[in-house]
Design a protein around this motif. Structure first.
Motif, PDB file in Angstrom:
ATOM      1  N   ALA A 190       0.802  -1.340  -0.059  1.00  0.00           N
ATOM      2  CA  ALA A 190       0.081   0.104   0.084  1.00  0.00           C
ATOM      3  C   ALA A 190       0.672   1.229   0.255  1.00  0.00           C
ATOM      4  O   ALA A 190       0.361   2.429   0.471  1.00  0.00           O
ATOM      5  CB  ALA A 190      -1.108  -0.233   1.102  1.00  0.00           C
ATOM      6  N   ILE A 191       1.992   1.014  -0.494  1.00  0.00           N
ATOM      7  CA  ILE A 191       3.058   2.134  -0.220  1.00  0.00           C
ATOM      8  C   ILE A 191       2.494   3.277  -1.107  1.00  0.00           C
ATOM      9  O   ILE A 191       2.633   4.435  -1.118  1.00  0.00           O
ATOM     10  CB  ILE A 191       4.341   1.937  -0.612  1.00  0.00           C
ATOM     11  CG1 ILE A 191       5.019   1.237   0.411  1.00  0.00           C
ATOM     12  CG2 ILE A 191       5.254   3.119  -0.779  1.00  0.00           C
ATOM     13  CD1 ILE A 191       6.446   0.527   0.337  1.00  0.00           C
ATOM     14  N   ALA A 192       2.066   2.843  -2.351  1.00  0.00           N
ATOM     15  CA  ALA A 192       1.446   3.979  -3.424  1.00  0.00           C
ATOM     16  C   ALA A 192       0.478   4.763  -3.133  1.00  0.00           C
ATOM     17  O   ALA A 192       0.070   5.825  -3.616  1.00  0.00           O
ATOM     18  CB  ALA A 192       1.217   2.991  -4.860  1.00  0.00           C
ATOM     19  N   ASP A 193      -0.249   4.340  -1.812  1.00  0.00           N
ATOM     20  CA  ASP A 193      -1.507   5.212  -1.214  1.00  0.00           C
ATOM     21  C   ASP A 193      -0.979   6.305  -0.302  1.00  0.00           C
ATOM     22  O   ASP A 193      -2.176   6.794  -0.033  1.00  0.00           O
ATOM     23  CB  ASP A 193      -2.160   3.996  -0.437  1.00  0.00           C
ATOM     24  CG  ASP A 193      -2.887   2.938  -1.166  1.00  0.00           C
ATOM     25  OD1 ASP A 193      -3.118   3.093  -2.429  1.00  0.00           O
ATOM     26  OD2 ASP A 193      -3.306   2.037  -0.686  1.00  0.00           O
ATOM     27  N   GLY A 194       0.114   6.548  -0.369  1.00  0.00           N
ATOM     28  CA  GLY A 194       0.533   7.588   0.555  1.00  0.00           C
ATOM     29  C   GLY A 194       1.046   7.425   1.941  1.00  0.00           C
ATOM     30  O   GLY A 194       0.822   6.327   2.583  1.00  0.00           O
TER      31      GLY A 194
END
Length: 287
Positions: A190-194
């Motif tokens: 979920a790193i791309a979620d901020g």
């Protein structure tokens, strides 16, 4: 009651300290972590225990929560019961004990002492010890060895729930790490979620480690230790019975046999010698 108070203190101290530091209890409520921790712990319990041990664990845990451990009054009643039984045997002959031993639920003596009559292990052990005395199948010198063997067997049986709960308690910190690693894997996805979403997922993962350690050292291991203390008290009851019955079988007077049993007790539950003698002499005769 004490076990519930202790559990409340553990829980309140952890949550209270967290809140004093500015944390919110809501941050600890991650259903996925509870499912992993409690689910794996339950699985370990099932894998490690035969069916009869699982039932025994439930019985022992229930006993810790709702039942009071054998205290001074229970031992006082036990000694008085033994004295009454021995007096009947001394006055009317050993055959007179048969009606009390074969059907203790109908015995006027046993009915006076529900702490023994309603406790299956104590009642069974006492009855099994008195039967050879009545029928004369073994010599008095052999009775103590026979009863000692039964105590050893019960001690080993009663220790099984303790060993299993200690295993679960020792496993819980590792289970917490498993939950944390699963949470970190979820975080990496979920790193791309901020940063905000990553922070929430890392917090949830760390909660897994916290819960594993918290349940292990705050509840499961202390519960296993409490069961161990309860087992020791129950074994002390059996040894008290053994000392008295073996002494009576060897020809000791009822008062002497009971005195030997009294002296075998731990000081925290041991009645005073004069106090017990006065109580025994005040007992009404059994016909």
């Amino acid at each position: 009651m004490l076990i519930l108070i202790g559990g409340l203190i553990v829980f309140a101290s952890a949550i209270g300290g967290f809140m004093l530091a500015g944390g919110s209890p809501v941050l600890l409520l991650h259903a996925s972590e509870f499912v992993v921790i409690l689910g794996i712990a339950a699985g370990v319990l099932v894998i490690a225990s035969p069916g009869h041990v699982l039932k025994h664990i439930v019985h022992k845990v229930k006993g810790c929560i709702v039942s009071q451990n054998a205290g001074r009054q229970e031992f006082f009643d036990l000694l008085k019961l033994l004295y009454e039984i021995f007096m009947v045997g001394r006055r009317n002959g050993l055959i007179a004990l048969e009606e009390h031993v074969m059907e203790p639920e109908k015995s006027v003596i046993f009915k006076r002492y529900p702490s023994v009559l309603n406790h299956a292990d104590r009642l069974e052990f006492l009855v099994n010890g008195l039967k050879p005395v009545i029928d004369g199948k073994i010599k008095p010198d052999q009775l103590e060895e026979l009863m000692e063997a039964e105590i050893d067997a019960k001690s080993e049986e009663w220790d099984h729930p303790v060993h299993v709960l200690q295993l679960v308690g020792d496993s819980l910190p590792g289970i917490g790490i498993v939950a944390a690693v699963l949470g970190i894997i979820n975080t990496m996805a979920a790193i791309a979620d901020g940063p905000e979403m990553v922070g929430k997922k890392v917090a949830a993962a760390l909660t897994g480690t916290l819960l594993g350690i918290f349940f292990a050292y705050g509840f499961v291991n202390p519960l296993a230790n409490r069961i161990k203390f309860n087992n020791a008290a129950d074994l002390l009851c059996l040894r008290c019975i053994m000392q008295a019955v073996a002494g009576f079988a060897k020809g000791l007077a009822p008062l002497t046999a009971v005195e030997i049993a009294r002296r075998s007790l731990d000081s925290s539950v041991q009645p005073g010698a004069n106090e017990l003698e006065v109580a025994l002499k005040a007992l009404p005769p059994v016909k």
